[in-house]
Structures are given as structure tokens and as C-alpha cells.
Design a protein around this motif. Structure first.
Motif, short mmCIF file in Angstrom:
data_model
loop_
_atom_site.label_atom_id
_atom_site.label_comp_id
_atom_site.label_asym_id
_atom_site.label_seq_id
_atom_site.Cartn_x
_atom_site.Cartn_y
_atom_site.Cartn_z
N ALA A 193 84.14 4.10 107.39
CA ALA A 193 82.68 4.16 107.46
C ALA A 193 82.06 2.82 107.05
O ALA A 193 81.07 2.37 107.64
CB ALA A 193 82.17 5.28 106.55
N ASP A 194 82.67 2.18 106.06
CA ASP A 194 82.15 0.87 105.61
C ASP A 194 82.32 -0.19 106.70
O ASP A 194 81.42 -1.02 106.89
CB ASP A 194 82.87 0.46 104.33
N ILE A 195 83.46 -0.17 107.38
CA ILE A 195 83.68 -1.13 108.46
C ILE A 195 82.64 -0.94 109.57
O ILE A 195 82.10 -1.91 110.11
CB ILE A 195 85.11 -0.99 109.02
N ALA A 196 82.34 0.31 109.88
CA ALA A 196 81.33 0.58 110.90
C ALA A 196 79.97 0.03 110.46
O ALA A 196 79.24 -0.57 111.26
CB ALA A 196 81.24 2.09 111.16
N ASP A 197 79.61 0.20 109.18
CA ASP A 197 78.34 -0.33 108.67
C ASP A 197 78.34 -1.86 108.70
O ASP A 197 77.33 -2.48 109.06
CB ASP A 197 78.11 0.16 107.24
N GLN A 198 79.49 -2.46 108.34
CA GLN A 198 79.56 -3.91 108.32
C GLN A 198 79.48 -4.50 109.74
O GLN A 198 78.89 -5.56 109.95
CB GLN A 198 80.86 -4.36 107.64
N LEU B 146 84.54 -12.99 107.99
CA LEU B 146 85.70 -13.08 107.10
C LEU B 146 85.81 -11.85 106.22
O LEU B 146 86.90 -11.29 106.04
CB LEU B 146 85.59 -14.34 106.24
N ASP B 147 84.69 -11.42 105.67
CA ASP B 147 84.69 -10.23 104.82
C ASP B 147 85.06 -8.99 105.61
O ASP B 147 85.79 -8.10 105.11
CB ASP B 147 83.30 -10.07 104.19
N LEU B 148 84.60 -8.90 106.85
CA LEU B 148 84.94 -7.77 107.71
C LEU B 148 86.44 -7.76 108.02
O LEU B 148 87.08 -6.70 108.06
CB LEU B 148 84.13 -7.83 109.01
N SER B 149 87.00 -8.95 108.22
CA SER B 149 88.44 -9.05 108.47
C SER B 149 89.24 -8.54 107.28
O SER B 149 90.26 -7.86 107.43
CB SER B 149 88.80 -10.50 108.78
N LYS B 150 88.79 -8.86 106.07
CA LYS B 150 89.47 -8.37 104.87
C LYS B 150 89.41 -6.85 104.78
O LYS B 150 90.38 -6.20 104.39
CB LYS B 150 88.84 -8.99 103.63
N ARG B 151 88.27 -6.28 105.16
CA ARG B 151 88.14 -4.83 105.13
C ARG B 151 89.11 -4.17 106.12
O ARG B 151 89.72 -3.14 105.83
CB ARG B 151 86.70 -4.43 105.45
N LYS B 152 89.24 -4.79 107.29
CA LYS B 152 90.17 -4.23 108.29
C LYS B 152 91.61 -4.33 107.81
O LYS B 152 92.43 -3.44 108.08
CB LYS B 152 89.99 -4.96 109.62
N MET B 153 91.92 -5.39 107.06
CA MET B 153 93.26 -5.50 106.49
C MET B 153 93.47 -4.43 105.42
O MET B 153 94.56 -3.86 105.29
CB MET B 153 93.44 -6.90 105.89
#
Length: 437
Positions: free
Chosen positions: A166-171, A197-204
Motif C-alpha cells: 500500500a505504501d509503494i502505491a502511495d509513493q 531512490l526511496d521508492l526503489s528501496k521500498r520495492k527492495m
């Protein structure tokens, strides 16, 4: 968002992902997981067999009260008896005898008194049976707590995946807004890069959580006896953490049901019985015996004859082991010391049980408090993120402030989910320690 809604949402995302892969799936409640774990556990089966063996030992001791009965028979050939009338080196004359001898009979022995050893043996076997039963129940409780811990770990991983998804979708939605601002020259390119960059970290992080789910699933599958690649859907514990009573209540329950406490208690009881058994060595033994047989030829009374005859004998006999008066002295002293050692060990076990109950109780109370703190933190982090977001898009805050605020929201949500799972885990641990899981 409460833990139930988080869990349901997590299951929705998990189900959508796993159904897409077409893998074998299984949805089960915690009670069902307990049942499957108990059926599959080899430790429980070993302890169950030990209990059955102890029960058979009790039955075997009961049969020892019955008389010992035996039958026997023989058929023999005898040679003539050489008579050396003129010395050993002279030729003997042969004395004719009845060459074929037959005998068939039965005998019995009934123990009337043996220093009360049989009753003590029965008492010992009953104590061993109780000890085996306690250990069997302890193994069931241990496998239940282990299963609950793995089950809750898997549930937490599902909740984490829901939160990060859900956070990735919001980001991603927020990134589109920032890119639009960049195209209009309102924000810098560096802001876009920072968000990406921050979104990439969340996906990781999502990849790591997916792996956590697979690892937790395999661990739970192993204990349930399921294939390693079976996908499990935890349906959530049927009961959440119970009401937090007083420490004295939990301690009273533990002293009544705690497995280590009662195991130590039974071991002390075994030492008491052993001391009585050693003392019983210096006691008389009495019993009834009988012997009846048919034999041919008759050589019991003179003159002998080649006919069948029968004879029956019955009576009482008693004995007293005089040597035990001095052989048994050190055995009794050793048994007394063993009993004193077990009594001290029992007191030590009671101290440990009190300490374990106190620690588990305080940690459980701490986990309950942590839930409340985490709920407040989530609300504060969300409000802070709302304010920072508003000020950022009004060019009153930096992109670092916005990203930090978003991370705080996600972090506090993780902490809230962890606190609720931890409270459930501590509750089951407290039940396991008190012996009621």
C-alpha cells in the motif's frame, strides 16, 4: 487501521499473488495448525509411546500378585549300577536297576509378604506413569507454542507485505505529482531522483518481505508435515491475547499446572519410594509353596517297584536376610541423600517457575502497553506526514522532510503490527509456562 483489517488486507494481497502463480495453497486456523503439528510431531509420538509403556508396566506389576505356577516333565534312561566287590581295579558285577524313569509334575509359589516390595514397585510404576503423562503433555504444549510462534511470524509477514504494498502505491502516486511539479518548474530534478531512490528501496524491502513469507511458510510446513512449497494462508488466531490478570493468579496456575514443577515433584516422589525400597531389604520374606508330581518307577520309598506313584507337598516358608543388616546401611544413607538432593532440586525448580512466570507476565504487560504506544505513534506520524506533505507542495518544506515523514508513517505501522503480534506471542508463551496452552 486495526490488526484485523490489516490481516484481511494482507491475506487479500497474498491470495492475489499466490493464486496468480497457481501453486498449491492451504488456508488454516491456528487450532487446525495445532492439530496437524500434534499429529506430525515425532517427539509427541515418542512421549506417547513412553506413557503406554508405563501403563503396561503397571499392568505387569499387578500380575506379579498372582502365584507363580510351573509344570515340568522328564524321561530318563539309567544304566546298571556296577558293584566293585573286589576293589576298583577288579571286574565289577552289574546290579540290575529299572532303566526307564518318567516324571511329570507341577509346582507353585504364592508370595505372601516380601517386605512390601511389590506394593512399592506398584507405587513406583504409577509415579513413572504420571511422570510420562506430564512429559507427554509438556511436549504437546511445546509444539503448540512453537507452532503458534511460526504461525504468528507468517501472519506478521503478510501484514508487512500489505503495508509496504500500500505504501509503494502511495509513493508511486506521489512521484507522479512531484514529476508534474518538476515539469512545471516548481521542484528540482533532485527531488524526483530522491523520491525514485526511496521508492526503489521500498520495492527492495517488499522483495525481502516476500522472501520472509516463503521462509516462514517452509518452517511452518515442516512442523505441520506439509510439502515445503505448500502456500499457507493463516486465517488468524481464533482468540487474541486474553485479559491480563494479576501476577499472583498466573503464579497459582503455574504451581498447579506447570510441567517442570510437576516433573520435579514426581522425581522427588520417586526418590521417596526408592528410600522405602532400600529399607525394605531388611525385612522377612514369606510365601506359600506347593509341589505335585507323578513318577515312574517308585523309588521314593523302599522297596522300589516299577509302578506309577504320585506325591503332593504344600507348605509355608519364610526367610530373613541377616546380611542385609550391615550390607544395607550405606544403601539407606545414599538413598536419603538422593531424596534430600531431589527436594532441593524441587525447590530450585519452584524458584525458576516463579521467575519465568514473573518475566513472561511482565513482558506480556509490556507488549500490551506497546500496542497503545504504537497506536498513538501511528496517528502522530500520519498527522505529521499530512502536514509535511501540505507544506512541501506549498514549497515550505524540503523533499528530505517529506521522505522522512513518509518513512516514519511506514515504520510506525510496522511497529504497531509487530506489537500486536508480539503481544499474542507473549500471551501464548505465558500460557505455555503456566502449563495451560
Amino acid at each position: 487501521m486495526n490488526s484485523r483489517s490489516l490481516f484481511l488486507a494482507g491475506v487479500f494481497f497474498a491470495g492475489r499473488s499466490f493464486i496468480a502463480t497457481g501453486q498449491d495453497t492451504l488456508k488454516l486456523t491456528l487450532s487446525e495448525a495445532w492439530r496437524k503439528a500434534e499429529e506430525h510431531s515425532r517427539i509427541i509420538e515418542i512421549n506417547r509411546k513412553a506413557t503406554e509403556i508405563a501403563a503396561e508396566e503397571i499392568r505387569d506389576t499387578r500380575t506379579e500378585r498372582l502365584p507363580e505356577i510351573g509344570i515340568s516333565g522328564s524321561a530318563e534312561k539309567a544304566s546298571n549300577i556296577p558293584i566293585y566287590e573286589n576293589g576298583l581295579f577288579s571286574k565289577p558285577s552289574q546290579h540290575e536297576v529299572i532303566h526307564t524313569l518318567y516324571k511329570a509334575g507341577a509346582d507353585f509359589y504364592l508370595n505372601l509378604y516380601n517386605g512390601n516390595k511389590l506394593n512399592l514397585k506398584m507405587e513406583e510404576n504409577k509415579t513413572l506413569h504420571q511422570l510420562s503423562t506430564i512429559r507427554e503433555n509438556e511436549s504437546v504444549s511445546a509444539i503448540r507454542y512453537k507452532t503458534a510462534s511460526l504461525y504468528l511470524d507468517l501472519q506478521k509477514a503478510f501484514i508487512f507485505r500489505n503495508l509496504i504494498t500500500a505504501d509503494i502505491a502511495d509513493q508511486e502516486k506521489q512521484l507522479k505529482e512531484i514529476k508534474a511539479f518538476h515539469r512545471n518548474g516548481i521542484v528540482l530534478k533532485s527531488d524526483v531522483l530522491r523520491v525514485e531512490l526511496d521508492l526503489s528501496k521500498r520495492k527492495m524491502t517488499l522483495v525481502s518481505i516476500e522472501n520472509d513469507i516463503l521462509i516462514a511458510t517452509q518452517k511452518l510446513n515442516i512442523i505441520l508435515g506439509e510439502p515445503d512449497d505448500r502456500i499457507l494462508f493463516p486465517a488468524g488466531p481464533e482468540t487474541g491475547p486474553g485479559s491480563s490478570g494479576a501476577y499472583e493468579e498466573y503464579l497459582a496456575i503455574a504451581l498447579e499446572h506447570s510441567f517442570p514443577y510437576h516433573i520435579s515433584e514426581q522425581q522427588t516422589r520417586l526418590s521417596e519410594i526408592h528410600l522405602k525400597q532400600v529399607k525394605a531389604n531388611v525385612r522377612p520374606k514369606a510365601g506359600m509353596y506347593g509341589d505335585f508330581y507323578y513318577a515312574n518307577p517308585q523309588i521314593f520309598l523302599y522297596p522300589y517297584n516299577p509302578y506309577w506313584y504320585s506325591l503332593g507337598v504344600t507348605g509355608l516358608k519364610a526367610s530373613f536376610p541377616i546380611s542385609s543388616l550391615y550390607h544395607n546401611i550405606h544403601k539407606v544413607r545414599a538413598a536419603k541423600l538422593e531424596l534430600e538432593k531431589e527436594e532441593e532440586a524441587h525447590k530450585d525448580t519452584e524458584d525458576k517457575v516463579r521467575q519465568q512466570v514473573k518475566e513472561a507476565f511482565l513482558r506480556y504487560k509490556e507488549a500490551i502497553i506497546q500496542i497503545g504506544v504504537s497506536e498513538v505513534n501511528v496517528a502522530q506520524a500520519q498527522e505529521n506526514a499530512r502536514i509535511i506533505r501540505h507544506t512541501y507542495f506549498n514549497q515550505a518544506s524540503l523533499i528530505t522532510d517529506l521522505l522522512d515523514a513518509d518513512i516514519q508513517v511506514l515504520q510506525t505501522q510496522f511497529e504497531l503490527a509487530s506489537a500486536k503480534i508480539a503481544a499474542q506471542n507473549k500471551f501464548y508463551l505465558l500460557q505455555h509456562i503456566t502449563g495451560v496452552l
